[in-house]
Scaffold this active site. Sequence first.
Site, PDB file in Angstrom:
ATOM      1  CG  ASP A 490      -1.639   1.357   1.453  1.00 53.03           C
ATOM      2  OD1 ASP A 490      -2.204   1.771   0.602  1.00 53.03           O
ATOM      3  OD2 ASP A 490      -1.170   2.061   2.514  1.00 53.03           O
ATOM      4  CG  ASP A 678      -1.002   2.787   6.784  1.00 48.64           C
ATOM      5  OD1 ASP A 678      -1.273   2.560   5.463  1.00 48.64           O
ATOM      6  OD2 ASP A 678      -0.626   3.945   7.329  1.00 48.64           O
ATOM      7  CG  ASP A 682      -3.864  -0.833   3.506  1.00 47.72           C
ATOM      8  OD1 ASP A 682      -4.117  -0.642   2.457  1.00 47.72           O
ATOM      9  OD2 ASP A 682      -3.008  -0.172   4.322  1.00 47.72           O
TER      10      ASP A 682
END
Length: 784
Positions: A490, A678, A682
């Site tokens: 990500d 994080d 996600d």
Amino acid sequence: MKAEHCTLCELETPDPPITDPDIDGVFCCSGCLHVYKLLQNMEGEQAEQLRKQTIQKRHNEQKETTLPEDYEEAFFKVNGMHCSTCESFVEALADREDSIYKSEASYASEMIKVYYDPKSITPDTLPDKLSKLGYKVRPIESSAKEEQLNEVARIIIGGFFGIIGLLLYVLFLYPSYLGGGGIVPLTENEKLFFVSNIFVMTTFVLLYTGFPILRGAWVSLSVLKPNMDLLITIAAVSAYLYSVGAMLIGSSEVYFDVTMAIVLVVSIGNYYEKKIKSGKHNLLAKLTEKRIQYARLLQNGKTKETAIENLNPGDQVLVKAGERIPIDGTVIDGRGVVNEALMTGESIPVSKDVGDSVLSGTILTQNALTIEIGDSVESTIDNLMQMMWNIQSARPGQQRLADRIATWFVPSVILLGIVTFVYHMMSGAGATESMLSSLAVLIVSCPCALGLATPLAIASGIRSGLEHEIIFKTAAVFEEQMDTATAAFDKTGTLTTGTMQLLDNGNNEQALRYAAQLEQYASHPIAEPIAAYATNKNTVDDFTSYSTGISGQINGMQIFVGQPEWINNHLQITEKQWEKINSGRNEGNVPVAVGWDNRVRSILTVGDQIRDEAPKIVKKLQSEGKKVAIITGDSKQAGDAIRRKLNPDFLFTETRPDSKSNIVEELRKFGRIAMIGDGSNDAPALAQADLGIAFGNLTAIAADSAHVIIPREQLGLIPAAFNAIKLTKKRIRQNLGWAFLYNIITIPLAIAGAINPLFAAVAMATSSLLVVGNSSRDMQLISE
């Protein structure tokens, strides 16, 4: 209207379907759209093969067991599961309940998902019904302190009896095996007296301390999946039965010490592994954020704190600056700025006005908003948690390496025992002597070292990780067969800092000082890095905040700071300044215009900066043979800037939480995949990946869904985590090698009838010490 079908997977699309102006076709979800893009860049034969696999998988998902319309589902933690055998058994226990339609257990996440009849049973009563035979089912958010206390009690009490029993061996029995009289010469009757006392102590150790091992063995037999518990049990129980028989016929040559040693050493090894793993909890408690449990309900002009589950469609909720939005809804009053990065992955804060929708879990950074709940009470953050739990509970853990070995080793040992019995009978030995030789093969077949090989190596890997603040939540990550083929990142908060920074100070120092002076009074996230340059020498009058900018008087001049399009209504922007504005946006940054006296004096650039070490880490992973994918909610323009700076193998832009997990699933076609992220957005992808790594300033849901947690914002720890897994796998195999060396030496001697209890004890201790020593070596996780 005739339903359309997905161009990739051929399932029906929603109305309207998912589309992209640059891609021909219609799609059922964002994941299929992104995968289709990916296939366009691949060779035809490989792309077609992956497409067929995708179609088959999606259609298989559609053919899942049909459940009644009124079913409900619940998620629970399960204590006591430690291998894939336990999954099958726990599911079988649940499926025996008439009120439960189906269940899915996963030992890797220690979870079970239950589909049940709400008319016959409630979620509160399910744990008691499912907690059987030592498997403790408990609510998701409860602790396992009771089970931990039971484990400690088993070790302490069993260890007390074991030490006394082994001390009697050292003082009286071992010397007699060597032909000596011992410290105190004893008659045969006196030896048998001590043997009978040792028998009582061994019985307690075997049945009480060894209960989890015996249970695991029984479970493995019940589902026809031999595991390491069964192998340990065969050795411990064989030694026990042999010794009981020898005691009853008046012999003092007994193997009670082998039974006690196997049970105690393996139990201590398993407990040590769990103890090391539990060290993560204190660290996690400092990192994670609590779920949103309450909202400020607005009624008749007054507010009261109300639990989220008590909210109803149409209710109005007040949210103040700095708070997380508790529920999905629509803004009916107020203007504000919302940071959606942790939920959507979009790094740039979004302005919200009346009529705009907002997501739960996002942060209101400016002003206050009144939000009205829609026709149903929806919480994006809870939906993400539900999605994450669905993925975790449905994914079975891989069988541990030692258990895979046990599936062929157990039958082999039993066969050797039978062959030994037949061999001695044909050699003219009596039935009793032949049986004792056969039992000796079973006794020495499983040393303590074999039971210690995996837990001690895993404990060493977990401990080494904790020393670098790398938290391995599950031992399963150390026993996967393949290495990671693709590392998917990500972008926001992982490869970038996740915070806005002033990347370009502009070309006018006075404009920067004026902007900083004004931004001190703003609460927009973009204001913070600019406000850091304030000198507090000038007084601001008539400060006014808008959704896209601010204004105020400094030294009698009206200063404007904000979005260029907004400022363009008040001040003139030159063509050269527009070029800089467009250039900044192409890089995924936010241009901020500053001006007075009818014209813009400077263009500042604010953005989420790529971490300094990011290019080096991407190259390092690629040099290790891994492909690198970057997944972001940012625009295509911002994504192109990332591509130029980091050069990933795959890049996915404008993604949503649900499409991230789909992308991860499709990237798995290239091999084992790790996902690094994080934010709460996600979580489904972290849970879906073969290896989920929650990194940096993470949220509670990200931490819950991941297999590995790295709370430090240091990208170099990601290769270190991969290295820890690799080294631990290697150490497990080394330990198993030492353990099998013991078998190579002792089993032939046992077949020949040349084993006595003292030799078995010494050989077992030696092999165990080798395993302990190998596991205790330090791991070098970070290369220079």
